[in-house]
Design an enzyme around this catalytic site. Structure first.
Site, PDB file in Angstrom:
ATOM      1  N   CYS A  83       6.326  80.848  26.647  1.00 53.52           N
ATOM      2  CA  CYS A  83       6.434  79.478  26.337  1.00 53.52           C
ATOM      3  C   CYS A  83       6.044  78.337  27.192  1.00 53.52           C
ATOM      4  O   CYS A  83       6.825  78.457  28.067  1.00 53.52           O
ATOM      5  CB  CYS A  83       8.029  79.309  25.664  1.00 53.52           C
ATOM      6  N   GLY A  84       5.037  77.637  26.877  1.00 55.18           N
ATOM      7  CA  GLY A  84       4.501  76.877  27.870  1.00 55.18           C
ATOM      8  C   GLY A  84       5.683  75.729  28.034  1.00 55.18           C
ATOM      9  O   GLY A  84       5.572  75.297  29.353  1.00 55.18           O
ATOM     10  N   ASN A  85       6.020  75.157  27.030  1.00 50.39           N
ATOM     11  CA  ASN A  85       7.023  73.886  27.221  1.00 50.39           C
ATOM     12  C   ASN A  85       8.206  74.443  28.025  1.00 50.39           C
ATOM     13  O   ASN A  85       8.853  73.724  29.033  1.00 50.39           O
ATOM     14  CB  ASN A  85       7.517  73.415  25.915  1.00 50.39           C
ATOM     15  N   GLU A 211       6.625  77.844  14.234  1.00 51.60           N
ATOM     16  CA  GLU A 211       6.798  78.862  15.228  1.00 51.60           C
ATOM     17  C   GLU A 211       7.874  79.991  14.724  1.00 51.60           C
ATOM     18  O   GLU A 211       8.609  79.699  14.326  1.00 51.60           O
ATOM     19  CB  GLU A 211       7.601  78.166  16.619  1.00 51.60           C
ATOM     20  N   ARG A 212       7.294  81.095  15.375  1.00 48.32           N
ATOM     21  CA  ARG A 212       8.255  82.474  15.080  1.00 48.32           C
ATOM     22  C   ARG A 212       9.526  82.220  15.840  1.00 48.32           C
ATOM     23  O   ARG A 212       9.706  81.378  16.851  1.00 48.32           O
ATOM     24  CB  ARG A 212       7.610  83.564  15.775  1.00 48.32           C
ATOM     25  N   CYS A 221       4.837  72.481  21.172  1.00 46.33           N
ATOM     26  CA  CYS A 221       4.618  74.151  21.401  1.00 46.33           C
ATOM     27  C   CYS A 221       3.546  74.004  22.472  1.00 46.33           C
ATOM     28  O   CYS A 221       2.357  73.734  22.333  1.00 46.33           O
ATOM     29  CB  CYS A 221       4.508  74.814  20.085  1.00 46.33           C
ATOM     30  N   GLY A 222       4.072  74.498  23.650  1.00 44.16           N
ATOM     31  CA  GLY A 222       2.795  74.571  24.978  1.00 44.16           C
ATOM     32  C   GLY A 222       1.864  75.482  24.544  1.00 44.16           C
ATOM     33  O   GLY A 222       0.615  75.341  24.669  1.00 44.16           O
TER      34      GLY A 222
END
Length: 281
Positions: A83-85, A211-212, A221-222
């Site tokens: 997860c980028g964020n 998002e899943r 979402c990153g």
């Protein structure tokens, strides 16, 4: 005894973070919990009994040369490789709360492999993301809510179905289709996030991700921002793309010869919570 949970936001994408290193209070508390980590994650993220976040992240002692290992969960208790964020939030959390190294460069061991984050100052964090690659440059999915839909299927640490749309306002009408495509039988067993984007100007797009685990559009979402920028860059040959998501702006840079995009954005502290474990029974 209560446990300290830090709530953070990366462009509106919110996370609950816990220091789970060896010797931490969490290690002792976890041994007495009568629930699994996925169950606890779901409780902590809950809007009523928890702190109301999109995800839950345990920061563990690093292994194999990493500064930290992480164990990440969506708010439904499911896991995600990357997860980028969350990576941006983790970097600032570790740097300011856990004594991260003085250079501001942190190496995380994630489900998607090595993720390197740099603390730039003034809430800004730059993350060297996992390799961005096409799984299929074009995939067609038949859905009940619409006709056959065409996407690019890419992996930016997690899989994303990416579709360019004419206007960002179209995302309202596309939500049912995204919900169906996210768990389409052609993508089983893992499914994929669904990211829509519209071009705003040269080098600038607007995007949103279904998002899943959250099972809805999220404020940011990153990996979705990188996925949309990756598809757009393939078409335009632009190397730096500004991605406006509902919760904030991220910048994605592509370096020639390097498959790892750089994603930059904010990570801010919302607050520290003393989470009373009476709630777990």
């Amino acid at each position: 005894m209560p446990i300290t949970i830090t709530k953070m936001s990366g462009a509106g994408n919110t996370f609950a973070l816990v220091d789970a290193r060896e010797g931490s209070a969490w290690k002792d508390i976890e041994s007495h919990l009568k629930m699994t980590r996925p169950q606890f994650a779901k409780l902590v993220c809950d809007r009523v009994l928890g702190v109301g976040t999109d995800g839950f992240l345990l920061i563990e002692s690093g292994s194999e040369g990493f500064d930290y290992n992480w164990d990440f969960y969506n708010n439904d208790g499911s896991t995600a490789e990357m997860c980028g964020n969350a990576a941006r939030c983790a970097a600032r959390f570790c740097y300011e709360n856990l004594g991260g190294n003085s250079t501001g460069a942190l190496r995380f061991k994630t489900g998607a492999g090595l993720v390197i984050a740099n603390v730039l100052g003034n809430t800004r964090i730059r993350v060297r993301m996992p390799e961005a690659r096409f799984i299929q440059e074009q995939i067609e999915l038949k859905t009940k809510s619409s006709s056959t839909e065409k996407f690019a299927l890419v992996n930016t640490g997690v899989p994303h179905l990416v579709q360019k749309i004419h206007a960002f306002s179209d995302t309202v009408a596309l939500k049912d289709m995204a919900r169906e495509a996210r768990s389409h039988h052609d993508l089983q067993p893992a499914g994929a996030n669904v990211t829509f984007y519209a071009e705003e100007a040269a080098g600038k797009i607007r995007a949103v991700t279904f998002e899943r685990g959250v099972e809805d559009y999220t404020l940011a979402c990153g990996t979705g921002a990188v996925a949309a920028a990756f598809v757009h860059a393939k078409q335009t040959q632009e190397s730096r793309i500004e991605v406006q998501m509902p919760g904030g702006v991220m910048f994605v840079n592509f370096i020639e010869g390097d498959p790892h995009p750089l994603m930059e954005g904010d990570a801010v502290f919302i607050g520290d919570f003393k989470y009373n474990l009476e709630v777990v029974g």
